[in-house]
Design a protein around this motif. Structure first.
Motif, PDB file in Angstrom:
ATOM      1  N   SER A   1      12.724   4.304  -0.868  1.00 39.86           N
ATOM      2  CA  SER A   1      12.534   5.638  -1.448  1.00 39.86           C
ATOM      3  C   SER A   1      13.600   6.608  -0.949  1.00 39.86           C
ATOM      4  O   SER A   1      14.080   7.459  -1.702  1.00 39.86           O
ATOM      5  CB  SER A   1      11.140   6.172  -1.094  1.00 39.86           C
ATOM      6  N   ARG A   2      14.002   6.481   0.323  1.00 35.54           N
ATOM      7  CA  ARG A   2      15.039   7.357   0.846  1.00 35.54           C
ATOM      8  C   ARG A   2      16.386   7.065   0.173  1.00 35.54           C
ATOM      9  O   ARG A   2      17.187   7.981  -0.058  1.00 35.54           O
ATOM     10  CB  ARG A   2      15.157   7.189   2.357  1.00 35.54           C
TER      11      ARG A   2
ATOM     12  N   GLU B   1       7.099   2.886   5.117  1.00 40.62           N
ATOM     13  CA  GLU B   1       8.442   2.837   5.681  1.00 40.62           C
ATOM     14  C   GLU B   1       8.408   2.913   7.196  1.00 40.62           C
ATOM     15  O   GLU B   1       9.266   2.345   7.881  1.00 40.62           O
ATOM     16  CB  GLU B   1       9.271   3.992   5.109  1.00 40.62           C
TER      17      GLU B   1
ATOM     18  N   ALA C   1       5.396  -4.643  -0.279  1.00 40.11           N
ATOM     19  CA  ALA C   1       6.659  -4.298   0.368  1.00 40.11           C
ATOM     20  C   ALA C   1       7.355  -5.565   0.862  1.00 40.11           C
ATOM     21  O   ALA C   1       6.778  -6.658   0.866  1.00 40.11           O
ATOM     22  CB  ALA C   1       6.409  -3.325   1.517  1.00 40.11           C
TER      23      ALA C   1
ATOM     24  N   MET D   1       3.809   6.446   1.250  1.00 45.00           N
ATOM     25  CA  MET D   1       5.147   5.872   1.255  1.00 45.00           C
ATOM     26  C   MET D   1       5.785   5.988   2.636  1.00 45.00           C
ATOM     27  O   MET D   1       6.432   5.056   3.126  1.00 45.00           O
ATOM     28  CB  MET D   1       6.010   6.575   0.200  1.00 45.00           C
ATOM     29  N   ARG D   2       5.600   7.124   3.292  1.00 49.07           N
ATOM     30  CA  ARG D   2       6.173   7.305   4.628  1.00 49.07           C
ATOM     31  C   ARG D   2       5.535   6.347   5.638  1.00 49.07           C
ATOM     32  O   ARG D   2       6.196   5.835   6.543  1.00 49.07           O
ATOM     33  CB  ARG D   2       5.984   8.748   5.079  1.00 49.07           C
TER      34      ARG D   2
ATOM     35  N   PRO E   1      15.469   2.788   3.934  1.00 45.20           N
ATOM     36  CA  PRO E   1      14.223   2.611   3.165  1.00 45.20           C
ATOM     37  C   PRO E   1      14.448   2.886   1.682  1.00 45.20           C
ATOM     38  O   PRO E   1      15.274   3.718   1.301  1.00 45.20           O
ATOM     39  CB  PRO E   1      13.271   3.636   3.790  1.00 45.20           C
TER      40      PRO E   1
ATOM     41  N   LYS F   1      10.210  -2.302   3.356  1.00 37.52           N
ATOM     42  CA  LYS F   1      10.873  -1.726   2.187  1.00 37.52           C
ATOM     43  C   LYS F   1       9.877  -1.716   1.029  1.00 37.52           C
ATOM     44  O   LYS F   1       9.567  -2.781   0.470  1.00 37.52           O
ATOM     45  CB  LYS F   1      12.112  -2.537   1.794  1.00 37.52           C
ATOM     46  N   PRO F   2       9.338  -0.564   0.659  1.00 33.37           N
ATOM     47  CA  PRO F   2       8.311  -0.526  -0.406  1.00 33.37           C
ATOM     48  C   PRO F   2       8.858  -1.001  -1.752  1.00 33.37           C
ATOM     49  O   PRO F   2       9.982  -0.661  -2.128  1.00 33.37           O
ATOM     50  CB  PRO F   2       7.923   0.952  -0.467  1.00 33.37           C
TER      51      PRO F   2
END
Length: 421
Positions: A101-102, A33, A8, A29-30, A99, A38-39
């Motif tokens: 993924s979001r 974040e 990340a 993932m959560r 983030p 930032k993954p």
């Protein structure tokens, strides 16, 4: 509980790696974040054994829905406008601290076109599964060009993905504007050409046969030009469908040959040798190369990595091969300016001197951007001049064809009076 290895980016742009425990990838993932990271990459470690739960976590979709979207995305096509919107919005979201993924979830949810919604969902699911963004995009070459994927990969590696995405969006907007200018300028000549072809077909099929009957009634010997026109008319009327089929087959074969590596190199090499088109192609390739290289250097990408990405933006395989040789010389420790000097058809002497001086003064990135801007302005003026010249040339060619047919059919009329007497 399974372990997940993550890679990340911190807020200061520094890359970090580590391990964490989670029940599934979405939960992992959560957690990443939640740490303010930032993954970029997330994968289950070798010791993990828990199966993936497709329904867990925000932003994840059931397996059936994802499969249908994927199937639909493959059938349809993403337009350049959709790709530009995706790129610019993703850059803005990442720059605002959303983030990763979001941000992808927002993109596929807010997209108004079903085709884009399915494709962005596909990218999101691949990234959630632990694949990097560049690798996920690499699976869809019909949507993401090679240079696009290369720039994204460089942004992921250097930790400035938002900056690179913004630059990609600017490149896309600039190229779309250039293509729009060329197509707008060529619209009138193309319409004239289509009308001229229609007139020629009408003359060959309907007009000339009427005159042919008149000439045959007097048993007169026709001039050579008239005989050629009459024979051509007979050929078109008798074998028109076969000729059209042969043209279609020829176009398909040429297209297949152009798509092959050998054919593409031969075609691009021939274009470079043309007096007007060749210099324009070389200038456009140089401008793209300089802007791409300058952008990457400003973002902190090492010179060799930036060169490897920038060369893919050239577009012409012959020129790409030439620049690859220059990159090999840079790897050996030679200066960039002297290495590029071997490609005079792409980098003129003045440009090489500018690059060499900028390299010595430590302002290479700034100078490359300036060279790209100046070259693009000059290229725009040359394109306008070339298109303005194309219109009268096409008008002259069209008038020459129709005029030749008219003269060839009128000349025998003046000799009919002798046969009547």
């Amino acid at each position: 509980m399974p372990q997940f290895a993550y890679k990340a980016m911190q807020h200061d742009g520094v890359l970090t790696e580590g391990l964490l425990e989670a029940s599934n990838r979405q939960e992992a993932m959560r957690q990443v974040e939640g740490r303010g990271l930032k993954p970029i990459k997330l994968a289950e470690s070798a010791g993990g054994a828990a199966p993936k739960k497709p329904g867990g976590g925000a932003g994840a979709a059931p397996a059936t829905g994802g499969g249908s979207a994927l199937s639909f995305g493959r059938k349809a096509k993403i337009t350049p406008r959709m790709l530009e919107n995706f790129t610019r919005l993703l850059s803005s979201l990442l720059a605002a601290g959303v983030p990763f993924s979001r941000a992808l979830v927002i993109l596929h949810r807010e997209s108004g076109e079903p085709v884009a919604k399915a494709k962005w969902k596909e990218i999101h699911d691949l990234v959630i599964d632990g694949m990097s963004l560049s690798k996920a995009m690499e699976r869809s070459p019909e949507t993401f060009p090679r240079v696009y994927v290369a720039m994204v990969e460089a942004g992921e590696t250097g930790g400035f993905l938002d900056v690179v995405l913004a630059q990609i969006a600017d490149f896309q907007a600039r190229e779309k504007e250039l293509k729009s200018k060329v197509m707008t300028a060529l619209m009138y000549p193309i319409i004239l050409l289509i009308l001229a072809l229609g007139v020629l077909v009408f003359l060959m099929v309907f007009f000339i046969p009427r005159f042919q009957l008149i000439f045959a009634g007097f048993n007169a010997e026709l001039p050579l030009i008239t005989q050629v026109i009459v024979k051509t008319s007979e050929l078109v009327r008798g074998y028109g469908l076969f000729l059209a089929a042969a043209v279609v087959v020829g176009v398909i074969m040429l297209k297949s040959w152009f798509n092959s590596p050998k054919g593409r190199r031969a075609w691009e090499g021939m274009l470079l040798k043309l007096s007007i088109v060749g210099p324009l192609i070389a200038q456009f390739a140089m401008a793209r190369f300089c802007r791409m290289l300058g952008t990457l250097l400003q973002a902190g990408v090492p010179l060799i990595s930036a060169l490897n990405v920038a060369r893919r933006s050239i577009g012409n395989q012959v020129l790409i091969d030439a620049v690859s040789d220059s990159i090999d010389r840079v790897k050996e420790g030679k200066p960039l300016g002297k290495s590029l000097a071997q490609n005079r058809n792409l980098f003129p002497g003045a440009i090489v001197e500018m690059i060499s001086v900028a390299e010595e003064s430590g302002k290479l990135d700034v100078e490359l951007m300036r060279i790209a801007t100046v070259t693009e302005g000059d290229l725009d003026r040359q394109l306008k001049s070339a298109v303005a010249l194309a219109e009268p040339v096409m008008l002259f060619v069209i008038a020459a064809f129709i005029g030749t047919i008219f003269i060839g059919m009128v000349i025998p009329i003046f000799s009919l009076q002798d046969h009547i007497k």
